[in-house]
Structure formats: structure tokens, C-alpha cells
Design an enzyme around this catalytic site. Structure first.
Site, PDB file in Angstrom:
ATOM      1  N   LYS A  49       0.844  -1.202   0.000  1.00  0.00           N
ATOM      2  CA  LYS A  49       0.000   0.000   0.000  1.00  0.00           C
ATOM      3  C   LYS A  49       0.880   1.254   0.000  1.00  0.00           C
ATOM      4  O   LYS A  49       0.635   2.208  -0.736  1.00  0.00           O
ATOM      5  CB  LYS A  49      -0.916  -0.004   1.233  1.00  0.00           C
ATOM      6  CG  LYS A  49      -2.016  -1.047   1.139  1.00  0.00           C
ATOM      7  CD  LYS A  49      -2.721  -1.291   2.466  1.00  0.00           C
ATOM      8  CE  LYS A  49      -3.729  -2.434   2.303  1.00  0.00           C
ATOM      9  NZ  LYS A  49      -4.353  -2.859   3.554  1.00  0.00           N
ATOM     10  N   GLN A  93      -4.750  -1.738   9.712  1.00  0.00           N
ATOM     11  CA  GLN A  93      -4.540  -3.023   9.050  1.00  0.00           C
ATOM     12  C   GLN A  93      -5.075  -4.159   9.919  1.00  0.00           C
ATOM     13  O   GLN A  93      -4.735  -4.258  11.091  1.00  0.00           O
ATOM     14  CB  GLN A  93      -3.031  -3.212   8.766  1.00  0.00           C
ATOM     15  CG  GLN A  93      -2.694  -4.463   7.994  1.00  0.00           C
ATOM     16  CD  GLN A  93      -3.277  -4.470   6.573  1.00  0.00           C
ATOM     17  OE1 GLN A  93      -3.201  -3.483   5.858  1.00  0.00           O
ATOM     18  NE2 GLN A  93      -3.855  -5.583   6.179  1.00  0.00           N
ATOM     19  N   ASP A 116     -11.423   2.619   4.361  1.00  0.00           N
ATOM     20  CA  ASP A 116     -11.867   1.255   4.067  1.00  0.00           C
ATOM     21  C   ASP A 116     -13.386   1.129   4.057  1.00  0.00           C
ATOM     22  O   ASP A 116     -13.913   0.079   3.672  1.00  0.00           O
ATOM     23  CB  ASP A 116     -11.311   0.294   5.134  1.00  0.00           C
ATOM     24  CG  ASP A 116      -9.986  -0.332   4.718  1.00  0.00           C
ATOM     25  OD1 ASP A 116      -9.759  -0.483   3.502  1.00  0.00           O
ATOM     26  OD2 ASP A 116      -9.195  -0.686   5.615  1.00  0.00           O
TER      27      ASP A 116
END
Ligand code: NAD
Length: 282
Positions: A49, A93, A116
Site C-alpha cells: 500500500k 490493518q 476502508d
């Protein structure tokens, strides 16, 4: 003839556009990633990422916290990022370590920075058919890839296997938005094959190699393989690719299918949040 859906190429097209758009900005978007502990898969995902952000001119910062970090300390870090006007997008994460309440951590992210789309604010808006600030990256990438290949979803029967909050559940909602008829299958589903055989579209998001075999799919079906399984240091999906591909119309490979699309959508979400925040004068 079967079309192998090239997620890598599609992702490159999308990210090239993002790069062009970002290059014209004087102040760049900034993504913050929090990583707890040293889960090897998470290390790779976070590194990828960060690498992609750098490539596109998006600023990023990774906060690496030890596996024994307290929930309060982790929350504190999120509050700091929520307040920081330089940060446009916050990602925690997953998975988190056992002692941390995942729900509490995700809910602490300011919805307008929830890159997200996992907070109940954004997920709730998705479920209700309203506009969330962001759509979860993997389901969004799946829909985008099917769109790229002009796969019409209206009225189609889609079987989504796996009901996680990050893939299966939001994907089923996105497919319904596209007027597909959706069946959610999971570990307690009886006779999965009965469902998959009558499906126009099968999405497997389980993490179980060879879960989907050729006898389970009908001729001409569309197969989206989200699963990532590491076998003998090789990545494979949930679908028995070589035999299934002989029967179907479209299929995604692993690697090179949904993985790159997910990262591209993360970058797109970061840019979208940045633009929205700027439009509000934040
Ligand atoms: P998860 O582990 O949270 O959930 C797995 C789901 O599979 C559950 O809903 C469970 O009910 C279902 N399941 C388990 N065994 C089953 C069976 N035999 N038959 C039917 N359903 C069964 O999953 P997740 O986090 O959504 O991840 C799923 C897979 O997708 C993993 O391999 C993960 O690595 C991969 N993944 C890939 C990407 C990507 O970008 N390509 C993104 C996220 C997840």
C-alpha cells in the site's frame, strides 16, 4: 472463449489516472496506516500500500505499534490522526491482535477519514442504499473489474461465498445495488454446489484452496476469486483455476485479479476523501 480478467492491467489504468490527478495538486492527499504487531501477511500488504501511494504521489505514513500495545493507546493514536488536518485517510490493518476489540478500534475512525468504509456510519449508509463517504475497497474493486469487462449484473443470480464484513457482506450489498439477485453462502451453507451450479456469477471469498471445482460451475458463468492462499510459497485462490477456466466465460486469476484492484480502490478512496474534505474547506 474464456476471458481471463486482468485485474493488474485494469488497476494500472485506474492508478495512472489517479497519478495524473494527484500530480496537479499542490497539497497532496495523505494516507495513514496503523499496523499492530508483525503478522507477516500484514507486513506485505502494508508495504504494498505504501509503495503504491508513493508511486502515485500520495503521501503516506505508517504507524507501527507493538503487538502488546494497549487498546487505549491504539485509540489515542486514531484520535490524533482524526484531528490531524494533514491526514485525509486512516486505515487500521487487520487482523488485530486478540486482546484488542476490533469493533471499538474501527468505530474510533472518523467516518470522513474511513478509507476502508468499515465504520458503522459508512457501512450503514451502504446497507441503506445511501451514499457512504467510501465503499470498501475489495468489493468496490470487484464491481469495477466486472464493469471494465462490461458484465451486466442486472437480474443475474450471484452467489457470494463468505460473509465477512470486509468482503462478502459489503459485496452482497453492492451487487444488490446493481440489481443482481444475491445468495450469501458461508461455512454453514448446506450443499454449496446446488447454489453455485445455478449461478451466473460466483464470488469466492473464503481462503480455502480448490473450494470451487469445475463440477460446481455452469457453462458460461463468471468467476471472481478473492481468496488468497499461500501453498508452498505460491499464491493461489479458492478456485481450481485450470479446470474451472475451461467451462466459464470470465474468470479472475490469483495473483493478478482482485488483489491489485483492491489497492487501486484504496488509492481512489484516499483521493476521494481528500477531495471531499477540501470541498468542505477542511
Ligand atoms: P474471513 O476469514 O473473515 O471469512 C471467511 C468466510 O468464509 C466466512 O464468512 C465463512 O463463513 C466462509 N467459509 C469458510 N469456510 C467455508 C466453506 N467451506 N464454504 C463456504 N463458506 C465458507 O474472510 P475474509 O477476510 O473475507 O477473506 C476471505 C479470503 O479472501 C481470504 O483468503 C483473504 O486472504 C482473501 N482476501 C483477499 C483480498 C484481496 O484483495 N484479494 C482482500 C480481502 C481478503
Amino acid at each position: 472463449m474464456t476471458v481471463i480478467m486482468d485485474g493488474k492491467l485494469t488497476a494500472e489504468k485506474i492508478t495512472a489516472e489517479i497519478k495524473t490527478e494527484v500530480s496537479a495538486l499542490t497539497v497532496k492527499p495523505k494516507l495513514a496506516v496503523i499496523k499492530v504487531g508483525d503478522n507477516p501477511a500484514s507486513q506485505i500488504y502494508v508495504r504494498n500500500k505504501q509503495k503504491k501511494a508513493l508511486e502515485l504521489g500520495i503521501n503516506s505514513v505508517v504507524l507501527e505499534l507493538p503487538s502488546n500495545v494497549s487498546e487505549e493507546n491504539l485509540l489515542e493514536q486514531i484520535y490524533i490522526l482524526n484531528e490531524d488536518t494533514d491526514i485525509n485517510a486512516v486505515l487500521v490493518q487487520l487482523p488485530l491482535t486478540e486482546h484488542i476489540n476490533k469493533q471499538r478500534i474501527i468505530e474510533a475512525i472518523e467516518p470522513i477519514k474511513d478509507v476502508d468504509g468499515f465504520t458503522s456510519f459508512n457501512f450503514g449508509r451502504l446497507a441503506l442504499g445511501y451514499q457512504p463517504y467510501t465503499f470498501p475497497c475489495t468489493p468496490k474493486g470487484i464491481i469495477r473489474l466486472m464493469d471494465e469487462y462490461n458484465i451486466n449484473l442486472e437480474g443475474k443470480k450471484a452467489v457470494v461465498i463468505g460473509r465477512s464484513n470486509i468482503v462478502g457482506k459489503p459485496l452482497s450489498l453492492l451487487l444488490q445495488r446493481q440489481n443482481a439477485t444475491v445468495i450469501m453462502a458461508h461455512s454453514k451453507t448446506i450443499n454449496l454446489k446446488e447454489h453455485t451450479l445455478s449461478a451466473d456469477i460466483i464470488v469466492s471469498a473464503v481462503g480455502h484452496p480448490n473450494l470451487i471445482t469445475a463440477d460446481m460451475v455452469s457453462e458460461g458463468a463468471v468467476i471472481i476469486d478473492v481468496g488468497i492462499n499461500r501453498i508452498d510459497n505460491k499464491l493461489i485462490g479458492d478456485v481450481d483455476f485450470n479446470t474451472v477456466k475451461e467451462k466459464v466465460s470470465f474468470i479472475t486469476p490469483v495473483p493478478g485479479g482482485i488483489g491489485p484492484m483492491t489497492i487501486a480502490m484504496l488509492m481512489e478512496n484516499t483521493l476521494e476523501l481528500y477531495k471531499f474534505q477540501k470541498s468542505l474547506g477542511l
